[in-house]
Design an enzyme around this catalytic site. Structure first.
Site, PDB file in Angstrom:
ATOM      1  N   ALA A 138      26.075  38.732  36.547  1.00 54.82           N
ATOM      2  CA  ALA A 138      25.325  39.862  37.104  1.00 54.82           C
ATOM      3  C   ALA A 138      24.154  39.392  37.978  1.00 54.82           C
ATOM      4  CB  ALA A 138      24.817  40.748  35.970  1.00 54.82           C
ATOM      5  N   HIS A 139      23.477  40.348  38.559  1.00 58.30           N
ATOM      6  CA  HIS A 139      22.400  40.001  39.490  1.00 58.30           C
ATOM      7  C   HIS A 139      21.245  39.273  38.793  1.00 58.30           C
ATOM      8  CE1 HIS A 139      20.734  44.410  39.096  1.00 58.30           C
ATOM      9  NE2 HIS A 139      20.971  43.878  37.929  1.00 58.30           N
ATOM     10  N   ASN A 140      20.720  38.288  39.520  1.00 62.73           N
ATOM     11  CA  ASN A 140      19.546  37.535  39.078  1.00 62.73           C
ATOM     12  C   ASN A 140      19.778  36.672  37.845  1.00 62.73           C
ATOM     13  OD1 ASN A 140      18.397  40.318  40.378  1.00 62.73           O
ATOM     14  ND2 ASN A 140      17.259  38.508  40.984  1.00 62.73           N
TER      15      ASN A 140
END
Lengths: 366, 366, 366
Positions: C251-253
């Site tokens: 997922a993001h980050n």
């Protein structure tokens, strides 16, 4: 073009001669397609596969209904539909008959190769093959008669497809994979990518070339966005008639038997051996190098952590409950073994102090 | 091109007139983009959405900060930043304002159809449509005004897209699917592949043609590599405003309501009915033919095994622990029912021998 | 073209100078490729990596065998194979040597750009680059020397690939992602799609533009159909040498360290931080914003629900059993906390009535 019930039964009988089926009434009634009991309209045919839906039977607007003898015996007085088909297996009749009606409704498919497709001169393309836009057929690939290759499909070097196999758009076959006849693979599925093989060496991972391939039998259907890896030294194998849903992972050197059915999001780890007619629910998994015997049934979300050698129905999934209750139970679960020890000790105390031996049954079980 | 805080607030107010927001200082201060409190530089704006990060507030190098009244009351003495925006909902302000600044920073998108795209003459293409290289738009497809179709996208025969929908590269829409306005689908997502429907017959699986389609409402976003199957007889439906993360499986005839949010790797089995505003954590699942009511929240890795008819927060996931402890507890868990029986028997013995009735509370609970 | 054992050892030594290895016999023996002990034929070399397979050693038809000193000491009397290679790490030797033999067996790859590929004039293409049919290289993209770009690959605007990276067919790189040297990404993998970021506002979800990117280190391999999202404000990062299997969600980050190995179907939620050399079994997951320390090992199907700060082996998976037994145990599990309370109360009763204090050990644990 609709078929009459008689035409439909004759066509089904060709494919499934053993299926017991007869027309009770409406031999010349035309039907165009299947619909559910509640949604069927005047040129449609519906079926009753489960007694659960028997109350929908009398409400249906279908022209014809397929049902079994006992449902017919129980409800014939209240059934006003024009056509009645009686069979010992309404759901199987639906499957065969729906295929026939569906084929009727499709336009004659164009047999053509789109000019944008890139086909290597050494590839062998059978007769009556359809190849859509932007497909790539690489060197020495073999496409059997009657195959349908969707747009953007890649058939890698030396890959082979037997007759009448359908690859929907964006399927990728890596080099050398071997696919049977009458298979159907849905979009985004990748067959033959490298297995996950690395040797640890000085705290890094050294890639092991995956030199095997993938062999898939006849009549296999694979859903969308599946990943079937090629073998490391030997091959990954999927047997005839097995059906895979979407987003499924089959690791390198897995062997899946015949006529299995795997629901979505299943993952089978490397070198596992799955028997014939195994059924697995969605999100189930099998650890590497294990075996699952013929006819085993594995529940959704269940991880197979040891070889299963006895057919049966196996489950291992945490029961859902209110989150606050779950939190308390989860804390207790992390200490469950200590609780068991505590109960043992307590039992001993009670029996010693009260002068009574522990019950045999419980001490045996535990 | 940066905007002043005043310009930014006016633009946000157009989209979210009910959002309470005002500029405390720095009305003419220009800001170019958002950044986190710790990473923001001089032309950037940051926001404080959670009191957890309040210690970052005083360290930020941002030109401007968005925060709520109480954070402002507590920290205004120590806040040296030039621009201060006060709002009751900093996170929502960030979402709207970030969209506006992001649109500012994008080049004017080229409205054009790449010459390599294959578009069937019977397809209908709206105005201001962008179609990238190697896209395939099949017969009778309808592409609404302002849609953006990425490279290698396939829009199947008769599929329909309402206005302003974006399909990133390698999205596949099968024939006949219907997509709402302002949707965003990410790469590798497949909409309308066949549902997993087979009738058992003589130990084999007979394919049931999947003659329904998929209907998706306005403002739906779907992540990458998702699989949304078409219905068997009826349709698969996803309601307006619902957001799906990556690698999600939606089986045939599932109905998902409006404004749901599903994290990655979720699987919803066939014919399940999900209400409005349902939130599900990653890797959750729902078994077939069940319902989940409006506003239910399901934890990550939780399998819904029965219909949920009361809004609430539901969990069922095995707690993680040291593997050696897990092994002991897992053994005990497999015999938990026997342990419970053992405790019951022990309680009986104690009460009989000691001449005291069992406690009401515990015997009631168990 | 086969190599002699001497040539093979020299080639391995170049890549792994620290690996202890010597030829016991057969210095000039030619070998063409690796095979398993049981399947190897006359020009093939096999290896013994685990004592489990020692009984296969004496049956092998391989020309040469790789094994360690102790296996050699134990079995040299019964080993008739012509070539013997002794090394402290047969599996690592296999990995290196198999790469060398595999490279020998491949034809010289054509260095060419297929005329159908669409390459923006502002893109920078290194030397010795291969670009297959229907690839799209967008504006300002940078393709390093020696990269191999498969058919239908999309390299988004401004994306950068360092030298010698391989993207198989149908890989999608969104704009701006940065990929290291010698990476291998398999078909269907998507790097840089939008993270799942929405702000709740008036019971709807407002999209948060994902303005970060993805940065991937050197020597990273990613399997097929993975989804690696771009960051919201900062970037998503995968460290050098990390290996990802198929169908994985990052997922993001998220930040993943170096030399990790993640099996198939893993999902790492937003902003999680994974250390170096972390190993995770298939279907494992990590909740958002958590950390997993260096050298932690997480079992298959285990959900990490709290930060792990001590290296070790962690598990949380429901044990599989016969479904009927599972049903009873699952019912008991949902009431486990009540059972624990019941045992506590019972212990108290017993101790009070029998005049004995509760055992210290058990009351401490519970």
């Amino acid at each position: 073009m609709p078929l009459t019930l008689t035409q439909l039964l004759l066509a089904v009988a060709k494919q499934a001669p053993e299926l017991e089926v007869r027309i009770e009434r409406g031999e010349n009634l035309p039907v165009a397609r299947f619909a559910s009991l509640l949604q069927a309209a005047s040129d449609e045919i519906a079926f009753l596969a489960s007694p659960k839906y028997v109350n929908q039977l009398c409400q249906t607007q279908a022209s014809a209904v397929v049902l079994n003898q006992s449902a017919w015996d129980a409800h014939q007085g209240s059934l006003a539909v024009q056509g009645i088909v009686i069979t010992s297996n309404p759901y199987a009749f639906f499957a065969f008959a729906s295929q026939i009606l569906h084929a009727q409704s499709c336009d004659d498919e164009i047999t053509a190769i789109h000019p944008s497709a890139v086909i290597h001169p050494s590839a062998s393309i059978g007769s009556q093959v359809q190849i859509a836009a932007f497909a790539c057929i690489e060197a020495n690939a073999v496409i059997g008669d009657g195959c349908r290759i969707g747009s953007h499909v890649v058939v890698g070097e030396g890959a082979q497809l037997a007759a009448d196999t359908t690859l929907y758009s964006h399927v990728t076959l890596y080099h050398g994979v071997q696919i049977g006849a009458r298979c159907i693979f849905h979009s985004g599925t990748v067959i033959g990518s490298d297995g996950f093989g690395f040797a640890p060496y000085q705290k890094r991972w050294i890639k092991i070339p995956q030199t095997g391939t993938v062999r898939i039998g006849d009549d296999v259907e694979i859903g969308s966005n599946c990943s079937i890896d090629r073998g490391a030294l030997g091959d990954t194998v999927i047997g005839r008639g097995t059906k895979l849903d979407n987003l499924i992972q089959i690791a390198h050197n897995v062997q899946v038997g015949e006529d299995c059915a795997f629901a979505a999001n299943i993952a089978i780890a490397g070198s596992a051996v799955i028997g014939n007619r195994v059924q697995m629910g969605g999100k189930a998994g099998v650890l590497g190098h294990l075996s699952v015997c013929d006819d085993a049934v594995i529940s959704s979300c269940t991880l197979v952590t040891k070889t299963i050698s006895k057919p049966g129905f196996y489950t291992g999934v945490y029961p859902i409950q209110d989150n606050a209750e779950w939190e308390k139970n989860a804390v207790s679960l992390k200490r469950l073994n200590a609780l068991r020890e505590q109960v043992k000790a307590l039992e001993k105390t009670v029996n010693l102090q009260l002068g009574k031996p522990s019950e045999k049954s419980s001490s045996k079980i535990l």
